[in-house]
Design an enzyme around this catalytic site. Sequence first.
Site: not given
Length: 255
Positions: A38, A156, A91, A160, A64-65
């Site tokens: 996270d 958003y 996720n 996705k 930090d993705v």
Amino acid sequence: MGQKLNHRVAIISGGGSGIGRAACELFAAEGAQVIVADLNLHNAEKTAETIVEAGGTAVAHAVDVADEDSVRALIDDTVREFGRLDILVNNAGYGFEGTVLDTDLAAWERIMAVNVRGVFLGSKYAIPQMIRQGSGVIVNTASTGAIVGIANRAAYCTTKGAVASLTKSMAVDHASENIRINAICPGTIDSPYHDDIAARSGDPENFRQTIAQRQIIGRLGRPEEIASAMLFLASDDSSFATGSLLTVDGGMTAA
């Protein structure tokens, strides 16, 4: 304690809260060694502590993705400590309100970096280890916004949709290497993300009632319900599924 994920090593990003936290706890209860990843290390540590107190195995890791070096370090540290990587759950992500007209370029680029680049980077650095092992599973968090348009969520929904397409493309590329890659498409979930939006809405109760009515069953989903679906995709129960989008949305896309 269950056994569906016994002896498997799982990284779950966004594991400090909401769906990610529920998935970490469930995967650990099913026998997985869980890396709780996270951006907020404090939240990740709280999740890991809960798991360990319940008798499971978990470690917290800040990530930090959207940052390549951070993601590479997460994968390398996991393999160094546990010797393998069986499951990656991409996720981590977020959303905000706005049409295309309302969304400035900086906000657009940041959400693309987290929600799309994050999935790309996690997969890019996990898949080589899975190839070396001869197997692996990736579960990506998409959304019903990948399937239907949601008002006032232009950026958003775009991210996705990209996650859904990337999931299918990677599944085709890596099926021959015994790597299964699927995505889950949750409906509206009762989570800190929606708590924050509700607090800014000016009428939190009305906001929550409105978003609950998106689902034909008339309520918000629970993080645990999505975690259960993630478990299905991560476990051998879904051994014939790859390139799939599993919709768990209270009927949101059925109406």
